[in-house]
Design a protein around this motif. Structure first.
Motif, PDB file in Angstrom:
ATOM      1  N   ASP A 138      46.955  50.425  34.722  1.00  0.00           N
ATOM      2  CA  ASP A 138      46.786  50.766  36.141  1.00  0.00           C
ATOM      3  C   ASP A 138      45.688  49.896  36.769  1.00  0.00           C
ATOM      4  OD1 ASP A 138      48.716  52.631  35.847  1.00  0.00           O
ATOM      5  OD2 ASP A 138      47.370  54.365  35.841  1.00  0.00           O
ATOM      6  N   ALA A 139      44.595  49.743  36.043  1.00  0.00           N
ATOM      7  CA  ALA A 139      43.474  48.957  36.571  1.00  0.00           C
ATOM      8  C   ALA A 139      43.901  47.505  36.772  1.00  0.00           C
ATOM      9  CB  ALA A 139      42.290  49.041  35.618  1.00  0.00           C
TER      10      ALA A 139
ATOM     11  N   GLN B  44      44.280  51.284  31.483  1.00  0.00           N
ATOM     12  CA  GLN B  44      43.966  49.859  31.641  1.00  0.00           C
ATOM     13  C   GLN B  44      45.064  49.136  32.407  1.00  0.00           C
ATOM     14  OE1 GLN B  44      43.268  48.098  27.821  1.00  0.00           O
ATOM     15  NE2 GLN B  44      41.322  47.233  28.506  1.00  0.00           N
TER      16      GLN B  44
ATOM     17  N   ARG C 216      46.195  47.062  39.810  1.00  0.00           N
ATOM     18  CA  ARG C 216      45.376  47.063  41.022  1.00  0.00           C
ATOM     19  C   ARG C 216      44.688  45.704  41.190  1.00  0.00           C
ATOM     20  NH1 ARG C 216      40.076  48.333  42.043  1.00  0.00           N
ATOM     21  NH2 ARG C 216      39.649  49.193  44.093  1.00  0.00           N
ATOM     22  N   ARG C 217      44.132  45.211  40.111  1.00  0.00           N
ATOM     23  CA  ARG C 217      43.454  43.913  40.181  1.00  0.00           C
ATOM     24  C   ARG C 217      44.432  42.807  40.552  1.00  0.00           C
ATOM     25  NH1 ARG C 217      38.654  41.387  37.989  1.00  0.00           N
ATOM     26  NH2 ARG C 217      38.045  43.528  37.611  1.00  0.00           N
TER      27      ARG C 217
END
Ligand code: FAD
Ligand code: ZN
Lengths: 90, 417
Positions: B128-129, B126, B132-133
């Motif tokens: 990492d996500a 999460q 990125r976001r």
């Protein structure tokens, strides 16, 4: 909301997975063309009132069922096994 | 009347007798240049920007109930621009910028509060996500900050950091995110539109759309027929019914989303906080109530009230994240009708009927979009060209499969968003 499974009887909504409008059972021919497939996959009547939708009795007998219910009152009016509905249509 | 501190002082000293009505209550005329069906946030914003940006003032907003009786008056009022996909990203970025000047622009206090939104994460994946976001948001020109667990311990010490199953590992924060007062947004836009000549007509339900040879001619209403050159459908959860009046079948299924509010308590929660596990988000209103919600009930419904399973899930998630709120009593819960599209993103487009336009499919996220949607939809209706930030919200994307905006990455299917 409680749904009636034709096999297991009246059960809590939590036991079921909602798939969507029962029209998904009327799968078009693979060659039916882009318009027909777009309509089948994406467009919906989305009625305010009586509707028929497809549910899966996930925490019960694992049947796919077609539930007739009212989207305004949440009244559940009946249910059938999807395999019977599908048989009748084709 | 212009609102100002001086005006408040003057009225206060003279018994508050001089305040005037915020907008007129006109009878419908028989003809308009533009008719907007639906007096929610998006319909009113469209009328406002038609008048303000394009000088089109012979406009009526037709609302079947009272303005603000739909989702715009029923939502948890989170305003943010932290979307990740092209199409959504530039649109919400534009909308947030409009929010930032909306009060000055409207001369109306919509209580837009940029208190910061914190989306928590609980696992490496999460994190990492969210990294990125956050990068996507910054590339878009918006703000995003990654917060560590220690940062969070200082800012929001009341979280259950060591929950055995879902420990809080950090969060993605957008300081420009926050909330606004839903009713005030409705009233401010209505007043702004009215001041520029728009007729806001309440208790006027559209019952038919008149079309001749593929060209829109006007509408039938419970207050008689009205002709118009252009008609915009902006009715959120009722989009399928109104579009059916023009013979259209939309890629929309209406679902309920519930919200909950507790009794007023002292200031406790200073931000908007969302749990990364299960679905739960919360903020505290200026009256002190904790306002929170979760996911859809997940079946087609027009009931404007939900069922217990989702209420239970939301309460459980809230208790897992911030056990302290368990002491507060829930006062009310309600539901709104969400116009869900297969990919979870909206539609701002022309239709196959000349002069008929569609603004729909806002799903559970259209409050933050109110100014942006109104701005872009007014642009489309006035100029017949797509406004750049909303140019990807096309109706035919489902058919072509191009430019789908599945923000959650779950698939472009009605029951997955
Ligand atoms: C519980 C809940 C929580 C939410 N939380 C958030 C959030 O935190 N952040 C966020 O960004 N979004 C949120 N949303 C979503 C947001 O509220 C909606 O996407 C948005 O308000 C929809 O646009 P609108 O304001 O124009 O809709 P509405 O206010 O529903 O306006 C549509 C209007 O059309 C009228 N209408 C319908 N049919 C007709 C007809 N035939 N003739 C005339 N008028 C008609 C209706 O009466 C209604 O007033 C939430 C929604 C709900 C229900
Ligand atoms: Zn069963």
């Amino acid at each position: 909301m409680r749904l009636t499974c034709p096999i297991c009887g009246e059960r809590d909504r939590r036991e079921f997975y909602y798939q969507g409008a029962a029209t998904i059972l009327d799968r078009p021919d693979p060659e039916a063309g882009i318009e027909t497939w777009d309509d089948y996959l994406h467009n919906r009547d989305n009625p305010a009132g009586e509707t028929r939708d497809l549910w899966y009795h996930d925490a019960g007998c694992s049947s796919w069922i077609v539930v007739t219910r009212n989207t305004v009152t949440h009244e559940v009016l009946g249910s059938e096994l999807a395999k019977d509905v599908k048989g009748r249509k084709s | 009347m212009r609102f100002s501190a001086l005006e408040i002082l003057k009225q206060g000293l003279t018994g508050n007798k001089g305040w005037t009505q915020h907008w007129r209550d006109p009878a419908p005329k028989s003809n308009y240049d533009v008719i907007i069906i639906g007096g929610g946030g998006h319909g009113l914003a469209t009328a406002y920007y038609l008048a303000k940006n394009h000088g089109i003032t012979n406009v009526a907003v037709l609302e079947k109930g009272y303005i603000g009786s739909g989702n715009v008056g029923r939502n948890t009022t989170i305003v943010r621009a932290n979307y990740g996909l092209p199409g959504n990203s530039e649109f919400y970025s534009h909308s947030l910028k409009l929010w930032e000047s909306l009060e000055q622009d409207l001369n109306y206090n919509v209580m837009h509060s940029q208190r910061g939104i914190i989306n928590l994460f609980h696992s490496d994946g999460q994190r990492d996500a969210f990294v990125r976001r956050g990068n996507a948001m910054r590339n878009q020109g918006d703000d995003a900050e990654l917060l560590s667990r220690d940062d969070l311990r200082k800012m929001v010490p009341y979280l259950n950091f060591d929950n055995a199953r879902f420990p809080v590992r950090g969060g993605l924060m957008q300081r420009r995110g926050g909330t606004a007062r839903h009713d005030a947004v409705v009233w401010g836009l209505a007043r702004g539109a009215d001041q520029r000549g728009v007729d806001i007509i309440q208790n006027c339900e559209v019952t038919g759309i008149d079309i001749e040879n593929g060209v829109v001619k006007g509408v039938q209403t419970t207050r008689g027929p009205i002709t118009a050159k252009k008609v915009g459908i902006v009715v959120a959860g009722r989009s399928s019914q109104v579009a059916a009046m023009a013979g259209m079948r939309l890629p929309i299924e209406s679902h309920i989303l519930q919200a909950f509010v507790t009794e007023g308590i002292k200031p406790a929660i200073d931000h908007v906080i969302s749990f990364g596990m299960g679905h739960f988000y919360i903020s505290q209103s200026d009256k002190g109530g904790l306002v929170f919600g979760g996911d859809l009930d997940f079946y087609a419904s027009y009931a404007q009230r939900g069922n217990l399973p989702m209420a239970e899930h939301v309460m459980e998630a809230g208790m897992a994240l911030m056990p302290a709120i368990g002491k507060a009593k829930v006062l009310r819960s309600w539901g709104g009708i969400m116009d869900m599209t297969p990919d979870g993103s909206p539609i701002i487009d022309k239709t196959h009927i000349n002069g008929l336009y569609l603004d729909a499919g806002w799903c559970y996220g259209g409050f933050k979009a109110v100014p942006g949607s109104g701005y872009s939809f007014a642009h489309l209706m006035a100029t017949d060209t797509h406004h750049e930030p909303a140019a990807k919200f096309r109706l035919d994307r489902f058919k072509t499969g191009r430019s789908l905006m599945d923000e959650e990455g779950t698939g472009s299917q009605h029951n997955l968003h």
